[in-house]
Design a protein around this motif. Structure first.
Motif, PDB file in Angstrom:
ATOM      1  N   ILE A 124       0.862  -1.176   0.000  1.00  0.00           N
ATOM      2  CA  ILE A 124       0.000   0.000   0.000  1.00  0.00           C
ATOM      3  C   ILE A 124       0.905   1.235   0.000  1.00  0.00           C
ATOM      4  CG2 ILE A 124      -1.733   1.272   1.301  1.00  0.00           C
ATOM      5  CD1 ILE A 124      -2.621  -1.463   2.449  1.00  0.00           C
ATOM      6  N   PRO A 125       0.790   2.121  -0.984  1.00  0.00           N
ATOM      7  CA  PRO A 125       1.731   3.246  -1.114  1.00  0.00           C
ATOM      8  C   PRO A 125       1.861   4.087   0.146  1.00  0.00           C
ATOM      9  CG  PRO A 125       0.410   3.043  -3.095  1.00  0.00           C
ATOM     10  CD  PRO A 125      -0.163   2.069  -2.112  1.00  0.00           C
ATOM     11  N   GLU A 126       0.747   4.417   0.796  1.00  0.00           N
ATOM     12  CA  GLU A 126       0.807   5.258   1.990  1.00  0.00           C
ATOM     13  C   GLU A 126       1.585   4.564   3.108  1.00  0.00           C
ATOM     14  OE1 GLU A 126      -2.523   6.281  -0.614  1.00  0.00           O
ATOM     15  OE2 GLU A 126      -1.938   4.384   0.375  1.00  0.00           O
ATOM     16  N   LYS A 127       1.425   3.248   3.215  1.00  0.00           N
ATOM     17  CA  LYS A 127       2.151   2.504   4.241  1.00  0.00           C
ATOM     18  C   LYS A 127       3.639   2.407   3.899  1.00  0.00           C
ATOM     19  CE  LYS A 127      -1.503   1.775   6.690  1.00  0.00           C
ATOM     20  NZ  LYS A 127      -1.673   2.433   8.015  1.00  0.00           N
ATOM     21  N   LEU A 128       3.943   2.341   2.613  1.00  0.00           N
ATOM     22  CA  LEU A 128       5.346   2.356   2.208  1.00  0.00           C
ATOM     23  C   LEU A 128       5.995   3.681   2.580  1.00  0.00           C
ATOM     24  CD1 LEU A 128       7.842   1.252   0.753  1.00  0.00           C
ATOM     25  CD2 LEU A 128       6.849   2.068  -1.402  1.00  0.00           C
ATOM     26  N   ALA A 129       5.299   4.780   2.336  1.00  0.00           N
ATOM     27  CA  ALA A 129       5.842   6.097   2.683  1.00  0.00           C
ATOM     28  C   ALA A 129       6.128   6.177   4.179  1.00  0.00           C
ATOM     29  CB  ALA A 129       4.872   7.192   2.254  1.00  0.00           C
ATOM     30  N   GLU A 130       5.209   5.660   4.993  1.00  0.00           N
ATOM     31  CA  GLU A 130       5.424   5.664   6.445  1.00  0.00           C
ATOM     32  C   GLU A 130       6.654   4.848   6.824  1.00  0.00           C
ATOM     33  OE1 GLU A 130       1.874   4.245   8.277  1.00  0.00           O
ATOM     34  OE2 GLU A 130       0.608   5.874   7.492  1.00  0.00           O
ATOM     35  N   CYS A 131       6.823   3.706   6.184  1.00  0.00           N
ATOM     36  CA  CYS A 131       7.969   2.845   6.468  1.00  0.00           C
ATOM     37  C   CYS A 131       9.286   3.524   6.092  1.00  0.00           C
ATOM     38  CB  CYS A 131       7.818   1.523   5.723  1.00  0.00           C
ATOM     39  SG  CYS A 131       9.201   0.386   5.922  1.00  0.00           S
ATOM     40  N   LEU A 132       9.326   4.122   4.908  1.00  0.00           N
ATOM     41  CA  LEU A 132      10.548   4.790   4.465  1.00  0.00           C
ATOM     42  C   LEU A 132      10.883   5.963   5.368  1.00  0.00           C
ATOM     43  CD1 LEU A 132      10.100   4.759   0.573  1.00  0.00           C
ATOM     44  CD2 LEU A 132      11.212   3.070   2.041  1.00  0.00           C
ATOM     45  N   GLN A 133       9.872   6.693   5.787  1.00  0.00           N
ATOM     46  CA  GLN A 133      10.086   7.836   6.672  1.00  0.00           C
ATOM     47  C   GLN A 133      10.602   7.378   8.034  1.00  0.00           C
ATOM     48  OE1 GLN A 133       9.560  11.217   5.814  1.00  0.00           O
ATOM     49  NE2 GLN A 133      10.715  11.481   7.714  1.00  0.00           N
ATOM     50  N   ARG A 134      10.044   6.298   8.536  1.00  0.00           N
ATOM     51  CA  ARG A 134      10.392   5.841   9.888  1.00  0.00           C
ATOM     52  C   ARG A 134      11.752   5.168   9.951  1.00  0.00           C
ATOM     53  NH1 ARG A 134       6.917   1.473  13.569  1.00  0.00           N
ATOM     54  NH2 ARG A 134       8.345   1.502  15.378  1.00  0.00           N
ATOM     55  N   PHE A 135      12.059   4.309   8.956  1.00  0.00           N
ATOM     56  CA  PHE A 135      13.258   3.486   9.063  1.00  0.00           C
ATOM     57  C   PHE A 135      14.380   3.907   8.118  1.00  0.00           C
ATOM     58  CE2 PHE A 135       9.742   0.639  10.356  1.00  0.00           C
ATOM     59  CZ  PHE A 135      10.167   0.361  11.654  1.00  0.00           C
ATOM     60  N   GLY A 136      14.091   4.804   7.189  1.00  0.00           N
ATOM     61  CA  GLY A 136      15.132   5.233   6.267  1.00  0.00           C
ATOM     62  C   GLY A 136      15.574   4.158   5.296  1.00  0.00           C
TER      63      GLY A 136
END
Length: 346
Positions: free
Chosen positions: A118-130
């Motif tokens: 899910i794109p929005e969940k991917l964005a959250e993951c990238l933001q959180r974990f780099g």
């Protein structure tokens, strides 16, 4: 042992094509085929591969590898000094898990639906974990058979582009089985894609030839990993692979394999019609809920039937599944009885 765990779809015409190719090689060139290639791909080879995979070889780098697993290993080893974190779907190819674990990556599961991440969940993951790498199987996902729509792919690409120096690893092993797949990430977003392509499934596992197609600033010096792990690529297999692409034979074989998969699906439905499972009309693998997958796999082993425990594929506690792969056994005479036995256990 009836092997329903490995999934290399094969049809009889493959060996006929290989024999014909070997027989037409001029005697003066036969000795050359026994040595590693001095130049991995010439201009004709690059042009043929570019046409087959729909990318521009003049703006992308092409790194030959002997297999998709070698390509994944090379990507992982090269990127590990640059990042510790990889975004991944809840279910994934066990080979990538092994490669990532060996390289020391932390895998971060991104919430997914019937299309994949899910794109929005991917964005959250990238933001959180780099995370700087995202591993995807967008077409006939292994094991779920999910297919990302064009809209989902474009949304994923937009998310990735919003994070600097972040890339998609596109493992499209089963794309050839989809009669009309959406464009690959290699086509849609080549600047952020490391596309792994192997001929072992479109043709046959005897053909140890594959490629990583990637932005030219990446994987510099990666050929050293390939040489250290498998002594490089094969001239015979490289040239034969290009021959298959140039003559359109891979398209002919893909159609035959899709027909075989459709026939196997009819057989599956004889035994699993009342059961819930995930598949695709042209896929050879099936993702089947099973309350006790370890016991089911062990029971089948005692009956000389090898199936895959869903725990191999799962990165969460949602692991009560088995995977059946009919690619190497869709026409086996004992397959119907095996499917009946498996259906009784699930």
């Amino acid at each position: 042992m009836l092997n329903l765990s490995l999934n290399y779809p094969s049809v009889p015409k493959e060996m006929e094509i290989f024999r014909d190719y070997i027989n037409q090689v001029p005697p003066q060139e036969q000795f050359t085929l026994l040595h590693p290639p001095y130049q991995p791909l010439d201009a004709f080879g690059l042009s043929t591969l570019g046409t087959h995979l729909r990318y521009d070889p003049s703006v992308m780098a092409t790194t030959p590898v002997p297999s998709a697993n070698s390509g994944l290993f090379t990507i992982a080893k090269w990127h590990r000094p640059l990042t510790q974190h990889v975004a991944i779907e809840p279910f994934t190819f066990p080979g990538w898990r092994m490669v990532a674990d060996d390289a020391g990556f932390n895998l971060h599961v991104v919430e997914s639906d019937e299309e994949g991440m899910i794109p929005e969940k991917l964005a959250e993951c990238l933001q959180r974990f780099g995370c700087k790498l995202i591993y995807l199987q967008p077409t006939l996902h292994n094991p779920t058979n999910a297919v990302m729509s064009l809209e989902r792919r474009m949304a994923i690409a937009a998310v990735v582009r919003s994070f600097p120096e972040t890339y998609i690893i596109e493992d499209d092993a089963y794309r050839f089985l989809h009669a009309d797949p959406p464009p690959s990430f290699l086509e849609l977003a080549p600047d952020i894609t490391l596309h792994v392509y192997s001929l072992s499934k479109p043709f046959n596992p005897l053909l140890r030839s594959g490629y990583i197609i990637h932005p030219p600033q990446l994987l510099k010096g990666a050929a050293n990993y390939i040489k250290m792990t498998c002594s490089g690529t094969s001239t015979l297999f490289t040239q034969f692979g290009i021959y298959l692409m140039a003559n359109g034979m891979l398209h002919v074989l893909a159609e035959q394999k899709r027909e075989a998969a459709a026939a196997a699906r009819l057989l599956m439905e004889n035994y699993f019609s009342a059961k819930d499972y995930r598949s695709h009309p042209n896929s050879f693998h099936y993702w089947i809920p099973c309350s006790e997958p370890e016991k089911a796999a062990a029971a089948m082993q005692r009956h000389q039937i090898d199936i895959s425990n869903g725990k191999m594929f799962s990165l969460t506690e949602d692991d009560q599944y088995i995977r059946l792969a009919l690619g190497g056994a869709y026409d086996a005479p004992n397959l119907p009885e095996a499917l009946r036995a498996i259906a009784e256990l699930t």
